[in-house]
Write a protein that holds these residues in place. Structure first.
Motif, PDB file in Angstrom:
ATOM      1  N   VAL A  44      37.875  -5.842 -92.531  1.00 51.53           N
ATOM      2  CA  VAL A  44      37.626  -7.266 -92.992  1.00 51.53           C
ATOM      3  C   VAL A  44      36.359  -7.264 -93.851  1.00 51.53           C
ATOM      4  O   VAL A  44      35.354  -6.841 -93.599  1.00 51.53           O
ATOM      5  CB  VAL A  44      37.293  -8.336 -91.773  1.00 51.53           C
ATOM      6  N   PRO A  45      36.800  -7.900 -95.070  1.00 55.40           N
ATOM      7  CA  PRO A  45      35.733  -8.019 -96.023  1.00 55.40           C
ATOM      8  C   PRO A  45      34.357  -8.932 -95.605  1.00 55.40           C
ATOM      9  O   PRO A  45      34.593  -9.705 -94.461  1.00 55.40           O
ATOM     10  CB  PRO A  45      36.258  -8.835 -97.299  1.00 55.40           C
ATOM     11  N   PRO A  46      33.308  -8.660 -96.267  1.00 58.73           N
ATOM     12  CA  PRO A  46      32.065  -9.549 -95.774  1.00 58.73           C
ATOM     13  C   PRO A  46      32.517 -11.032 -95.979  1.00 58.73           C
ATOM     14  O   PRO A  46      33.252 -11.417 -96.472  1.00 58.73           O
ATOM     15  CB  PRO A  46      30.937  -9.248 -96.836  1.00 58.73           C
ATOM     16  N   TRP A  47      31.618 -11.857 -94.940  1.00 61.21           N
ATOM     17  CA  TRP A  47      32.049 -13.291 -94.934  1.00 61.21           C
ATOM     18  C   TRP A  47      31.941 -13.911 -96.349  1.00 61.21           C
ATOM     19  O   TRP A  47      32.699 -15.018 -96.557  1.00 61.21           O
ATOM     20  CB  TRP A  47      31.096 -13.961 -93.956  1.00 61.21           C
ATOM     21  N   HIS A  48      30.958 -13.515 -96.899  1.00 57.47           N
ATOM     22  CA  HIS A  48      30.670 -14.311 -98.365  1.00 57.47           C
ATOM     23  C   HIS A  48      31.913 -14.325 -99.068  1.00 57.47           C
ATOM     24  O   HIS A  48      32.228 -14.808-100.043  1.00 57.47           O
ATOM     25  CB  HIS A  48      29.500 -13.670 -99.300  1.00 57.47           C
ATOM     26  N   GLU A  49      32.691 -12.884 -99.106  1.00 59.31           N
ATOM     27  CA  GLU A  49      34.089 -12.552 -99.700  1.00 59.31           C
ATOM     28  C   GLU A  49      35.199 -13.605 -99.127  1.00 59.31           C
ATOM     29  O   GLU A  49      35.929 -14.144 -99.855  1.00 59.31           O
ATOM     30  CB  GLU A  49      34.385 -11.087 -99.888  1.00 59.31           C
ATOM     31  N   THR A  50      35.107 -13.621 -97.793  1.00 59.04           N
ATOM     32  CA  THR A  50      36.458 -14.252 -97.162  1.00 59.04           C
ATOM     33  C   THR A  50      36.216 -15.906 -97.389  1.00 59.04           C
ATOM     34  O   THR A  50      36.886 -16.654 -97.432  1.00 59.04           O
ATOM     35  CB  THR A  50      36.477 -14.206 -95.587  1.00 59.04           C
ATOM     36  N   GLU A  51      34.962 -16.263 -97.564  1.00 59.42           N
ATOM     37  CA  GLU A  51      34.545 -17.810 -98.020  1.00 59.42           C
ATOM     38  C   GLU A  51      35.173 -17.983 -99.468  1.00 59.42           C
ATOM     39  O   GLU A  51      35.860 -19.122 -99.422  1.00 59.42           O
ATOM     40  CB  GLU A  51      33.006 -17.966 -98.138  1.00 59.42           C
ATOM     41  N   GLN A  52      35.033 -16.965-100.310  1.00 60.16           N
ATOM     42  CA  GLN A  52      35.637 -17.217-101.518  1.00 60.16           C
ATOM     43  C   GLN A  52      37.145 -17.266-101.538  1.00 60.16           C
ATOM     44  O   GLN A  52      37.901 -18.037-102.165  1.00 60.16           O
ATOM     45  CB  GLN A  52      35.231 -16.405-102.632  1.00 60.16           C
TER      46      GLN A  52
END
Length: 145
Positions: A44-52
């Protein structure tokens, strides 16, 4: 069945109270780190990426139940084993088993603590105030199973 990931944590002198026992809030700090480590190791990508990409800002904690079995002290190497024990629509139960290496113990490990946490998948509310639970993205669930 879910992936099981092991997060290693070396206990330092500053993690302990004056009796040289790990101060209990540190276990929850390490469990939180193990939770994020679980998702990264599962792909799973880092949360800052999943937010985008998905609007997903992370997996905040909504409930926890812990059982302390033995103490730990500085110098111990803790193995924090984590997996998802139950998937729900917008939440999940993450299960942790913290063990310490012990060559004299049967199986070579001492159980230190067990913990279950209920976490949600969260996004920012449309009004910009606070967060809300969102359905678990199918691709993230597949990566972690």
């Amino acid at each position: 069945m879910s992936n099981t990931i092991t997060y290693l944590q070396r206990v330092e002198f500053g993690d302990c109270d004056p009796a040289d026992i790990v101060w209990f809030p540190n276990f929850f700090r390490w469990i939180d780190a193990a939770s994020r480590h679980f998702f990264i190791e599962s792909g799973v990508p880092p949360w800052h990426e999943t937010e985008q990409t998905l609007g997903l800002i992370g997996t905040p904690l909504v409930d926890t139940h812990a059982r302390f079995v033995k103490t730990a002290s500085y110098g111990d190497l803790l193995h924090i084993r984590v997996h998802v024990a139950e998937w729900r629509d917008k939440s999940f139960v993450q299960r942790y088993r913290i063990e310490r290496e012990n060559a004299a113990a049967e199986g070579g490990m001492d159980l230190i603590m067990e913990c279950d946490e209920v976490r949600i998948f969260a996004a920012r509310r449309e009004d910009g105030v606070g967060i809300r639970a969102i359905p678990i993205p199918a691709d993230i669930r597949a990566l972690c199973s």
